[in-house]
Write an enzyme that holds these catalytic residues in place. Structure first.
Site, PDB file in Angstrom:
ATOM      1  N   ALA A   1       1.894  -2.687  -0.568  1.00 56.82           N
ATOM      2  CA  ALA A   1       2.666  -2.083   0.519  1.00 56.82           C
ATOM      3  C   ALA A   1       3.053  -0.631   0.272  1.00 56.82           C
ATOM      4  O   ALA A   1       4.214  -0.307   0.012  1.00 56.82           O
ATOM      5  CB  ALA A   1       3.897  -2.937   0.798  1.00 56.82           C
ATOM      6  N   CYS A   2       2.093   0.259   0.403  1.00 54.98           N
ATOM      7  CA  CYS A   2       2.345   1.689   0.199  1.00 54.98           C
ATOM      8  C   CYS A   2       3.269   2.267   1.266  1.00 54.98           C
ATOM      9  O   CYS A   2       3.877   3.320   1.047  1.00 54.98           O
ATOM     10  CB  CYS A   2       1.034   2.458   0.130  1.00 54.98           C
ATOM     11  SG  CYS A   2      -0.071   2.171   1.515  1.00 54.98           S
TER      12      CYS A   2
END
Length: 172
Positions: free
Chosen positions: A137-138
């Site tokens: 989850a950047c």
């Protein structure tokens, strides 16, 4: 790499496209194109691999994504194929697994976590090239000033995902 299973899934963000390989999820894209970016990722990540389209309902990645877009607390937990990425990029991407939905870290904090405190820009570059957004989850990594910066799928998508995970419904 033998064969990749390609899937596409309609989500509130638009069509998500991905590829599963024998070792796990190889690539995922939120970009709204006709599959060109996924093809670019696969050319780089799995050159020469045969491709087979599969129905989203038969793909575990698509099932997990469907659950996530119903509840941001739904786990996105599949084997991920990070082969071919540098050790630094792998460390940066894997550190994202420890950021729970609804929380954020800065690029500098991620740099500290991976033992490279002077490399927040390198962290940003690794995240910009993340081949597995959502599962890694950047979008949960923000600027030092709290601002939204750098998301390969566009800042509106990053803003929507963070709002979704904060309990809002940005798609109404």
């Amino acid at each position: 790499m033998s064969e990749l299973e390609l899937f596409s899934l309609k989500t509130p963000l638009g069509t998500v496209r991905g590829a599963m390989g024998p070792r796990g999820l190889v690539a995922l894209t939120l970009r709204q194109d006709q599959g060109e970016y996924l093809e670019k990722l696969l050319t780089k990540r799995a050159p020469g691999a045969k491709r087979k389209r599969v129905a989203a309902k038969s793909c575990e990645a698509a099932r997990q994504l469907t659950a996530y877009f119903k509840s941001p607390q739904a786990p996105l937990d599949l084997p991920l194929d990070l082969e071919g990425l540098t050790p630094f990029t792998q460390a940066v991407l894997l550190s994202l697994k420890d950021i729970p939905p609804g929380q954020t870290l800065t690029y500098g904090q991620v740099a500290e976590i991976v033992g490279r405190p002077r490399a927040p820009r390198a962290v940003g570059q690794a995240l910009h090239n993340n081949p597995l957004p959502l599962f890694l989850a950047c979008h949960r990594v923000i600027g030092a000033d709290g601002g939204l910066t750098g998301f390969g799928s566009g800042l509106p998508a990053k803003k929507a995902l963070l709002a979704w995970e904060a309990g809002e419904n940005p798609w109404n």
